[in-house]
Design an enzyme around this catalytic site. Structure first.
Site, PDB file in Angstrom:
ATOM      1  N   GLY A 156       0.924  -1.153   0.065  1.00 29.96           N
ATOM      2  CA  GLY A 156      -0.115   0.132  -0.029  1.00 29.96           C
ATOM      3  C   GLY A 156       0.926   1.228  -0.177  1.00 29.96           C
ATOM      4  O   GLY A 156       1.960   1.139  -0.358  1.00 29.96           O
ATOM      5  N   ARG A 157       0.386   2.273   0.440  1.00 27.91           N
ATOM      6  CA  ARG A 157       1.117   3.725   0.355  1.00 27.91           C
ATOM      7  C   ARG A 157       2.246   3.631   1.127  1.00 27.91           C
ATOM      8  O   ARG A 157       3.434   4.063   0.747  1.00 27.91           O
ATOM      9  CB  ARG A 157       0.057   4.826   1.123  1.00 27.91           C
ATOM     10  CG  ARG A 157      -0.776   5.155   0.115  1.00 27.91           C
ATOM     11  CD  ARG A 157      -1.808   6.317   0.662  1.00 27.91           C
ATOM     12  NE  ARG A 157      -2.504   5.600   1.870  1.00 27.91           N
ATOM     13  CZ  ARG A 157      -3.748   5.446   1.873  1.00 27.91           C
ATOM     14  NH1 ARG A 157      -4.369   5.678   0.608  1.00 27.91           N
ATOM     15  NH2 ARG A 157      -4.153   4.974   2.713  1.00 27.91           N
ATOM     16  N   ARG A 178      -1.541  -9.899  -2.609  1.00 30.73           N
ATOM     17  CA  ARG A 178      -2.293 -11.181  -3.233  1.00 30.73           C
ATOM     18  C   ARG A 178      -2.678 -10.868  -4.769  1.00 30.73           C
ATOM     19  O   ARG A 178      -2.372 -11.666  -5.599  1.00 30.73           O
ATOM     20  CB  ARG A 178      -3.577 -11.173  -2.415  1.00 30.73           C
ATOM     21  CG  ARG A 178      -3.371 -12.040  -1.400  1.00 30.73           C
ATOM     22  CD  ARG A 178      -4.856 -12.314  -0.616  1.00 30.73           C
ATOM     23  NE  ARG A 178      -5.332 -11.034  -0.166  1.00 30.73           N
ATOM     24  CZ  ARG A 178      -6.214 -10.719   0.669  1.00 30.73           C
ATOM     25  NH1 ARG A 178      -6.943 -11.772   1.186  1.00 30.73           N
ATOM     26  NH2 ARG A 178      -6.534  -9.423   1.010  1.00 30.73           N
ATOM     27  N   ARG A 233       1.921  -3.753  12.671  1.00 34.44           N
ATOM     28  CA  ARG A 233       1.120  -4.176  13.934  1.00 34.44           C
ATOM     29  C   ARG A 233       1.859  -5.152  14.616  1.00 34.44           C
ATOM     30  O   ARG A 233       1.982  -6.325  13.814  1.00 34.44           O
ATOM     31  CB  ARG A 233      -0.366  -4.287  13.621  1.00 34.44           C
ATOM     32  CG  ARG A 233      -1.378  -3.222  13.490  1.00 34.44           C
ATOM     33  CD  ARG A 233      -1.174  -2.164  14.996  1.00 34.44           C
ATOM     34  NE  ARG A 233      -2.251  -1.179  14.808  1.00 34.44           N
ATOM     35  CZ  ARG A 233      -1.755  -0.122  14.246  1.00 34.44           C
ATOM     36  NH1 ARG A 233      -0.416   0.336  13.959  1.00 34.44           N
ATOM     37  NH2 ARG A 233      -2.644   1.041  13.938  1.00 34.44           N
ATOM     38  N   GLU A 262       1.309  -4.619  23.509  1.00 38.22           N
ATOM     39  CA  GLU A 262       1.714  -3.369  24.066  1.00 38.22           C
ATOM     40  C   GLU A 262       0.923  -2.607  25.103  1.00 38.22           C
ATOM     41  O   GLU A 262      -0.245  -2.819  25.106  1.00 38.22           O
ATOM     42  CB  GLU A 262       1.520  -2.087  22.798  1.00 38.22           C
ATOM     43  CG  GLU A 262       2.524  -2.364  21.515  1.00 38.22           C
ATOM     44  CD  GLU A 262       2.297  -1.219  20.494  1.00 38.22           C
ATOM     45  OE1 GLU A 262       1.386  -0.367  20.529  1.00 38.22           O
ATOM     46  OE2 GLU A 262       2.645  -1.709  19.193  1.00 38.22           O
ATOM     47  N   HIS A 280       6.954   2.195  19.310  1.00 35.24           N
ATOM     48  CA  HIS A 280       5.616   2.454  18.372  1.00 35.24           C
ATOM     49  C   HIS A 280       5.725   3.982  17.774  1.00 35.24           C
ATOM     50  O   HIS A 280       4.870   4.623  18.487  1.00 35.24           O
ATOM     51  CB  HIS A 280       4.368   1.996  19.063  1.00 35.24           C
ATOM     52  CG  HIS A 280       3.309   1.764  18.108  1.00 35.24           C
ATOM     53  ND1 HIS A 280       2.022   1.082  18.121  1.00 35.24           N
ATOM     54  CD2 HIS A 280       3.042   2.553  16.771  1.00 35.24           C
ATOM     55  CE1 HIS A 280       1.335   1.043  17.057  1.00 35.24           C
ATOM     56  NE2 HIS A 280       1.792   2.062  16.185  1.00 35.24           N
ATOM     57  N   GLY A 282       6.433   5.018  14.602  1.00 37.36           N
ATOM     58  CA  GLY A 282       6.525   5.187  13.336  1.00 37.36           C
ATOM     59  C   GLY A 282       6.131   6.396  12.853  1.00 37.36           C
ATOM     60  O   GLY A 282       6.687   7.003  11.813  1.00 37.36           O
TER      61      GLY A 282
END
Ligand code: DGY
Length: 316
Positions: A156-157, A178, A233, A262, A280, A282
């Site tokens: 994805g992006r 996929r 995740r 977490e 975490h 990001g």
């Protein structure tokens, strides 16, 4: 004017769209998440909720919100903390924050590719604790990133933004989704990508299909010189299996930003060799976190005005 619950203090400017729309705010001024019970109590007389990935928004929350609750907006692109099925049943719209955190998260993923490949955390920890006694030709020998092959799982992006960085660093890029992306380097064979990559980076959402996508069997397919990076995740990786793979030198290193439970970090992972572990972060830049908060609030404003926001996950 509607009443909007904001479950945690947001970056400065983050709630501007709600203020500009003239909505009444119910805020949690602590920089601490509500407990689930506090969230259920706080949601009883509001039209909308702006929440974070630390809030579990489930059927109990929707039941407490009742008919008045119209929209829940998550200040995150991932929304696995929200039970979308329960939102559907309750007729509550769900929004998230796609698009605004791609480059910032890709920067962090690439930081982890570099830091894990070059053993940055191990070397720094030795230096800080006085275990470094001078330069040595055999010390901290990492793996070259330039000329290596990066396997991107999920395209994805954010996955694409990481791939762009890799190209700039002289890497070859494979990617797995996929459906054929039509982009060179695509493979539908995840196991093959794992076997061919020198660094593997995960960019899939968490769902039933991706939980423990990287398990003991798949870790065993990776090269003993390869590194694994997870900024997606935590539950996408079986942490126990990852710790075992690192302990057994089955893979070279890991760069991890997200965890299965977490804020708990698996003790075996904390003790595992050659790991770079971040809490975490990001999307954690001031600009991006502010924009994420604003986008979530814009979604709320749009839904409450009877409009369809572009960041709608589910229409309610
Ligand atoms: C997200 O948006 O899903 C991130 O994990 C938060 O940075």
């Amino acid at each position: 004017m509607a009443r909007v619950l904001v479950t945690r203090r947001l970056p400065d400017g983050g709630i501007d769209p709600l203020v500009e729309a003239g909505h009444e705010l119910v805020t949690n001024d602590e920089d601490q998440p509500f407990t689930h019970a506090q969230l259920c109590a706080a949601v009883t007389d509001v039209d909308a909720v702006v929440c974070l990935l630390t809030d579990r928004v489930d059927d109990a929350v929707f039941a407490a919100g009742g008919d008045r609750l119209k929209v829940v907006a998550n200040v995150a692109v991932g929304y696995d903390n929200i039970d979308v099925g329960a939102a559907t049943a309750a007729g509550v719209a769900v929004c998230n924050t796609p698009g605004v955190l791609d480059e910032t998260t890709a920067d962090l993923a690439f930081l982890l590719v570099l830091a894990a490949s070059r053993l940055a955390s191990t070397a720094e920890a030795d230096l800080r604790s006085g275990r470094w006694h001078g330069w040595g030709i055999n010390q901290y020998l990492g793996r070259d990133v330039h000329g290596a092959t990066l396997g991107v799982i999920g395209y994805g992006r954010i996955g694409q933004a990481v791939a762009r960085r890799a190209t700039g660093f002289g890497m070859d890029v494979l990617h797995h989704t996929r459906h054929d992306t039509g982009v060179p380097g695509w493979t539908d064979d995840l196991d093959d990508l794992l076997a061919r990559s020198d660094a593997v980076t995960l960019h899939v959402p968490l769902n039933d299909e991706t939980r423990h996508l990287i398990d003991a069997r798949r870790l065993a397919l990776m090269k003993p010189t390869a590194v694994l990076v997870n900024t997606a995740r935590g539950p996408v990786v079986d942490e126990d299996a990852l710790a075992a793979a690192l302990e057994a030198d089955q893979i070279f290193a890991a760069g991890i930003d997200v965890y299965e439970r977490e804020p708990e970090v698996h003790p075996r992972l904390l003790a595992a060799p050659r790991t770079v572990l971040l809490p975490h972060v990001g999307s954690a830049s001031t600009q991006t976190r502010t924009r994420m908060a604003q986008l979530a609030c814009e979604g709320v404003v749009a839904v409450l005005a009877g409009k369809r926001p572009p960041n709608l996950v589910y229409a309610g």
